[in-house]
Enzyme design. Structure first.
Site, mmCIF file in Angstrom:
data_model
loop_
_atom_site.group_PDB
_atom_site.id
_atom_site.type_symbol
_atom_site.label_atom_id
_atom_site.label_comp_id
_atom_site.label_asym_id
_atom_site.label_seq_id
_atom_site.Cartn_x
_atom_site.Cartn_y
_atom_site.Cartn_z
ATOM 1 N N CYS A 168 -54.706 -6.271 25.006
ATOM 2 C CA CYS A 168 -54.997 -5.385 26.103
ATOM 3 C C CYS A 168 -56.098 -4.235 25.537
ATOM 4 O O CYS A 168 -56.003 -3.712 24.749
ATOM 5 C CB CYS A 168 -53.622 -4.377 26.380
ATOM 6 S SG CYS A 168 -54.010 -3.083 27.471
ATOM 7 N N SER B 138 -36.223 -7.034 -15.450
ATOM 8 C CA SER B 138 -36.096 -7.901 -14.285
ATOM 9 C C SER B 138 -36.023 -9.266 -14.814
ATOM 10 O O SER B 138 -35.756 -9.605 -16.180
ATOM 11 C CB SER B 138 -37.305 -7.679 -13.144
ATOM 12 O OG SER B 138 -36.517 -8.532 -11.906
ATOM 13 N N ASP C 76 0.702 -1.340 -0.042
ATOM 14 C CA ASP C 76 -0.062 -0.028 -0.140
ATOM 15 C C ASP C 76 0.876 1.243 -0.082
ATOM 16 O O ASP C 76 0.452 2.178 -0.656
ATOM 17 C CB ASP C 76 -0.919 0.138 1.150
ATOM 18 C CG ASP C 76 -1.893 -1.006 1.321
ATOM 19 O OD1 ASP C 76 -2.160 -1.580 0.237
ATOM 20 O OD2 ASP C 76 -2.702 -1.166 2.202
ATOM 21 N N CYS D 202 -51.511 -7.234 30.873
ATOM 22 C CA CYS D 202 -50.754 -6.377 29.833
ATOM 23 C C CYS D 202 -49.325 -5.930 30.323
ATOM 24 O O CYS D 202 -49.244 -5.194 31.450
ATOM 25 C CB CYS D 202 -51.266 -4.865 29.369
ATOM 26 S SG CYS D 202 -50.423 -3.827 28.329
ATOM 27 N N ASP E 164 -26.035 -10.671 -5.176
ATOM 28 C CA ASP E 164 -27.170 -10.177 -4.295
ATOM 29 C C ASP E 164 -26.715 -8.756 -4.016
ATOM 30 O O ASP E 164 -25.972 -8.606 -3.071
ATOM 31 C CB ASP E 164 -27.311 -11.016 -3.041
ATOM 32 C CG ASP E 164 -28.770 -10.750 -2.334
ATOM 33 O OD1 ASP E 164 -29.533 -10.049 -3.098
ATOM 34 O OD2 ASP E 164 -28.500 -11.144 -1.431
ATOM 35 N N LYS F 272 -26.221 -15.393 -9.578
ATOM 36 C CA LYS F 272 -27.169 -13.966 -9.374
ATOM 37 C C LYS F 272 -26.591 -13.475 -8.136
ATOM 38 O O LYS F 272 -26.781 -13.753 -7.041
ATOM 39 C CB LYS F 272 -28.520 -14.554 -9.152
ATOM 40 C CG LYS F 272 -29.486 -13.600 -9.305
ATOM 41 C CD LYS F 272 -30.955 -14.053 -9.127
ATOM 42 C CE LYS F 272 -32.040 -13.062 -9.188
ATOM 43 N NZ LYS F 272 -31.835 -11.703 -8.166
ATOM 44 N N GLU G 197 -23.924 -5.545 -11.175
ATOM 45 C CA GLU G 197 -24.750 -5.461 -9.752
ATOM 46 C C GLU G 197 -23.399 -4.960 -8.767
ATOM 47 O O GLU G 197 -22.102 -5.373 -8.825
ATOM 48 C CB GLU G 197 -24.943 -6.956 -9.278
ATOM 49 C CG GLU G 197 -25.914 -6.879 -8.312
ATOM 50 C CD GLU G 197 -27.286 -6.703 -8.758
ATOM 51 O OE1 GLU G 197 -27.352 -6.760 -10.128
ATOM 52 O OE2 GLU G 197 -28.446 -7.161 -8.015
ATOM 53 N N ARG H 63 -31.079 1.529 -11.138
ATOM 54 C CA ARG H 63 -32.164 0.792 -12.002
ATOM 55 C C ARG H 63 -33.292 1.737 -11.993
ATOM 56 O O ARG H 63 -34.041 1.892 -12.788
ATOM 57 C CB ARG H 63 -32.400 -0.534 -11.247
ATOM 58 C CG ARG H 63 -33.653 -1.053 -12.108
ATOM 59 C CD ARG H 63 -33.726 -2.453 -11.537
ATOM 60 N NE ARG H 63 -34.640 -3.263 -12.473
ATOM 61 C CZ ARG H 63 -35.847 -3.356 -12.500
ATOM 62 N NH1 ARG H 63 -36.739 -2.486 -11.696
ATOM 63 N NH2 ARG H 63 -36.598 -3.973 -13.468
ATOM 64 N N GLU I 166 3.802 1.572 -1.357
ATOM 65 C CA GLU I 166 4.570 1.815 -2.464
ATOM 66 C C GLU I 166 3.468 2.599 -3.281
ATOM 67 O O GLU I 166 3.796 3.459 -4.426
ATOM 68 C CB GLU I 166 5.274 0.698 -2.938
ATOM 69 C CG GLU I 166 6.479 0.186 -2.302
ATOM 70 C CD GLU I 166 6.871 -1.229 -2.662
ATOM 71 O OE1 GLU I 166 8.160 -1.331 -2.710
ATOM 72 O OE2 GLU I 166 5.949 -2.187 -2.804
HETATM 73 S S1 IVH Z 1 -29.594 -10.617 -16.071
HETATM 74 C C1 IVH Z 1 -32.055 -8.521 -19.156
HETATM 75 N N1 IVH Z 1 -27.428 -11.496 -14.723
HETATM 76 O O1 IVH Z 1 -30.981 -9.933 -10.809
HETATM 77 C C2 IVH Z 1 -30.875 -8.843 -18.099
HETATM 78 N N2 IVH Z 1 -29.030 -10.184 -13.565
HETATM 79 O O2 IVH Z 1 -33.873 -10.513 -10.020
HETATM 80 C C3 IVH Z 1 -31.345 -8.896 -16.704
HETATM 81 N N3 IVH Z 1 -28.608 -9.934 -11.069
HETATM 82 O O3 IVH Z 1 -32.305 -7.136 -11.954
HETATM 83 C C4 IVH Z 1 -30.441 -9.117 -15.788
HETATM 84 N N4 IVH Z 1 -27.104 -11.097 -11.181
HETATM 85 O O4 IVH Z 1 -30.220 -6.799 -10.844
HETATM 86 C C5 IVH Z 1 -28.693 -10.929 -14.685
HETATM 87 N N5 IVH Z 1 -25.804 -12.595 -13.555
HETATM 88 C C6 IVH Z 1 -26.830 -11.973 -13.401
HETATM 89 C C7 IVH Z 1 -27.486 -11.176 -12.476
HETATM 90 C C8 IVH Z 1 -28.418 -10.409 -12.491
HETATM 91 C C9 IVH Z 1 -27.817 -10.597 -10.265
HETATM 92 C C10 IVH Z 1 -29.984 -9.050 -10.728
HETATM 93 C C11 IVH Z 1 -30.526 -7.908 -11.608
HETATM 94 C C12 IVH Z 1 -31.620 -8.049 -12.168
HETATM 95 C C13 IVH Z 1 -32.234 -9.010 -10.599
HETATM 96 C C14 IVH Z 1 -33.445 -9.812 -10.939
#
Ligand code: IVH
Length: 723
Positions: free
Chosen positions: A481, A103, A54, A463, A138, A136, A195, A157, A56
């Protein structure tokens, strides 16, 4: 991203700069220095490799800062120093996405995935479909736009069509490059989606730092990541150490060709020599054809992004997909970040295009949600809380346990029957679970683990707050109550009255209600309007500005429409919709004093139970006195809307909307109908006058067709009707 030769050259160059760290550098060397800093940022933030200390790194960074300060003309937009931005004074600008952010549809088991595969095959006429499967993440979704290789905009979004411009905050995320070599692929402008996450490690460190400062801890990495993006001070965002995975290309434009797939085939012949490296810097096969999702992930990786290139798997059929998602679920806890499932995407981009999308989600992708996470812990104690209606709710206090991104230390155990049914005792080991966003639940106790000193949970007879005797109505599970002066109930009632969906008295809030009550500054609902603000000025944390805000919010609330007041009174079983029905059925709120239960039952959505509760409320003298006081204090008890209703032409007409509206949002359409005196109802019955039908209407339309007094109209006809 970097070849072995480049890596060696960077390291050699680093030595040179560090060896002369106190000397100034010439303009011709500044880009070399930036290249080195970008190289280490990438190694550290994307690949998790520390190739330099860090100290450097800081020395090199300061050298760059110094050089740019001496000659500001040398500063470039993508210089590593340009991540730091200034605080926002106002809110975030709302900007439109190039392509709406959709979504995903959800699946929960192998059957759901087989269904998804079957539909995709049916729609495409193919016998087998190749999928790309990836985690996916989070976190909070973001959309980035790069133009001429520079990051020009980052957006949340929002509602999917437009979101908040959070460019400055996004620049604090070091795994997002300020510039990326898209021009190598002939790309002039690109929109990519991903994400923002907080790793488990950063989350723990952040919580530790809060604890040291004596501040309340945050609940889970996802909410913290999402909240961090909307902080107005980018420096605070930087402190939180966020991270980002990019997983989707939504739009691409080349100089003369605009399309999502315009770089499918790499037309730039020079690119055949371009070399691709994996995360271990090993040479990979050169990709010239970017016509699959998986190759797009590789392209993003090669441009310096953290894409799930390593975690992805291309599967030849749905059985392989099922195997991979199950395998990944087993590894979930070993990952340094939270994932809540996997995403399965049709790999071929042409096929994705062919399958298209609904207004909510693409037909070429689906999320596979992992099963609820479970954990065992000890039930240490049970506390009893009194709510606004006097209901006494037992809350289990647990030994804190980390579960699906949150630390759980207390869970509602609902009522006495529930305790019996789950066989819960103090001292028990209990199995708890949390599915997605759902509030944690106790699944069961584990009686086999009892040692003999467990204690039965004694439900109080009095109560816990005012000590008056508790009652239970026949057929109900809840003890109540019934002392309406009970302190706990009074406080909860005031909190409900000022809440957002009721009188919406901003800056009042739970904490202030409790504080003012404990200081005897407020005793009941009318007390809000006689609050002595001079006394509050003397309290710690209340400046003139906050008092002015409070005063203004209290004043404004006096003009709230009648239905908000009715809802705010917290009459049992009277939610927002019933409150609207009630408000529309009288000239003045006190008219309810003279209504019988039978008359009340003639109103929409008002059944025997609800009518009884309303009648009970308006038969109580104390309640009537309170309403009279509120009117004297300037609150609106008259149905002012009645006047609009009379002029509106749709007075008293009932409306129900079904299917997808194309011109109006559902909530706007409802508001429009109401503004003309219409009443929104929740189901098809003989009391319904108009059913407004959008696209893909289903069972409500079928039902309405059978009742010939209902007028079934289109969205256009509705617009005509309301003028
Ligand atoms: S694809 C049209 N890929 O999950 C493409 N989404 O529950 C749509 N998310 O709104 C998204 N990991 O925010 C995609 N590997 C991934 C993801 C992902 C997390 C989220 C994303 C989406 C939400 C839907």
């Amino acid at each position: 991203m970097y070849t072995v030769e480049q890596t060696q050259a960077f390291q050699q160059n680093t030595k040179h700069f560090l060896g002369n760290i106190n000397n100034e550098i010439g303009a011709d060397k500044i880009e070399d220095l930036r290249g080195i800093l970008r190289f280490y940022e990438y190694q550290y933030y994307v690949l998790n490799h520390s190739l330099i200390s860090d100290f450097e790194y800081d020395q090199l960074y300061k050298l760059l800062e110094r050089t740019e300060k001496n000659d500001p003309e040398l500063i470039t937009k993508n210089s590593p120093t340009q991540r730091v931005g200034s605080s926002l004074n106002e809110g975030f600008a709302n900007v439109q996405h190039l392509v709406p952010m959709l979504s995903l549809d959800n699946s929960y088991d192998a059957d759901d995935l087989n269904d998804f595969d079957r539909k995709a095959k049916q729609a495409s006429g193919l016998e087998q479909i190749e999928y790309c499967v990836e985690p996916k993440f989070d976190g909070a979704s973001i959309s980035l736009i790069y133009e001429n290789d520079l990051l020009v905009r980052a957006t949340t979004r929002g509602d999917g069509v437009s979101g908040d411009d959070i460019t400055n905050n996004t620049k604090q995320i070091r795994s997002i490059p300020l510039s990326a070599p898209f021009s190598k692929f002939g790309i002039q402008q690109i929109e990519i989606r991903g994400e923002v996450i907080m790793t488990k490690d950063s989350f723990d460190k952040y919580n530790e730092s809060l604890a040291v400062q004596g501040l309340p801890m945050v609940a889970n990495p996802r909410n913290t990541a999402a909240g961090s993006l909307r902080i107005k001070d980018p420096k605070e965002v930087a402190r939180r150490n966020l991270d980002a995975f990019l997983y989707h290309v939504s739009f691409v434009s080349r100089s003369n060709n605009v399309s999502r797939f315009s770089f499918l085939v790499n037309e730039n012949t020079n690119n055949t020599e371009q070399e691709t490296r994996n995360e271990n810097n090993e040479k990979q096969e050169t990709i010239n054809d970017y016509s699959t999702h998986s190759s797009q992930l590789t392209m993003l990786w090669d441009c310096g992004f953290r894409s799930p290139n390593k975690e992805k798997k291309v599967c030849q059929n749905i059985n392989e997909v099922i195997g991979y998602v199950q395998e990944f679920e087993g590894k979930r806890d070993e990952l340094p970040y939270e994932i809540d499932g996997m995403v399965i995407k049709v790999n071929d981009l042409h096929l994705q295009d062919e399958l298209g999308m609904t207004s909510h989600h693409p037909r070429w992708a689906i999320a596979y949600k992992f099963k609820a996470r479970q954990a065992t812990t000890r039930l240490i104690n049970v506390e009893f809380q009194v709510g606004r209606t006097g209901a006494v709710t037992p809350v289990a206090k647990l030994a804190p346990v980390y579960l699906g991104g949150v630390t759980v230390s207390s869970i509602s155990i609902h009522n006495e029957d529930y305790i019996k049914e789950k066989d819960l005792k103090i001292g028990d080991t209990v199995l708890i679970e949390r599915a997605g966003d759902v509030i944690p639940q106790i699944v069961k106790s584990l009686p086999d683990l009892r040692v003999g000193n467990e204690v039965e949970i004694d439900f109080p007879k009095q109560c816990p707050v005012c000590k008056s005797e508790l009652f239970k109505e026949e057929g109900e599970a809840v003890w109540r109550c019934i002392n309406i002066e009970c302190e706990a109930q009074v406080v909860e009632k005031i909190i409900h009255f000022v809440s957002k969906d009721a009188m919406d008295i901003k800056s009042f809030g739970d904490a202030n209600v409790r504080l003012f009550y404990s200081l005897n500054l407020i005793k009941d609902i009318p007390g809000i309007y006689t609050l002595n603000l001079d006394e509050i000025v003397t309290l710690e944390g209340f400046g003139k500005k906050s008092i002015d805000n409070l005063k203004a919010a209290i004043e404004t609330s006096k003009q709230q429409p009648l239905y908000r007041l009715i809802y705010g009174l917290g009459i049992r079983f009277v939610g927002e919709t019933t409150a609207k029905t009630l408000a529309n059925s009288v000239e003045h709120l006190l008219d309810f004093k003279n209504k019988t239960e039978e008359e009340l039952q003639l109103l929409d959505d008002v059944g025997v139970k609800v009518a009884k509760s309303i009648h009970h409320f308006f038969s109580n003298e104390q309640n009537i006195k309170m309403l009279e006081t509120l009117e004297q204090l300037g609150l609106q008890l008259k149905n002012t809307k009645k006047e609009t209703v009379a002029n509106g032409g749709l007075a008293g007409q009932t409306f129900l909307f079904t299917g997808t509206l194309t011109k109006l949002k559902r909530s706007d359409a409802e508001a429009l109908a109401e503004s003309k005196g219409g009443i929104i109802v929740s189901g098809v019955s003989a009391k319904l006058n108009y059913l407004v039908v959008g696209e893909d209407a289903g069972s409500k339309l079928e039902k309405a067709k059978k009742i010939n007094t209902i007028k079934v109209i289109s969205e256009d006809e509705f617009l005509e009707l309301v003028g």
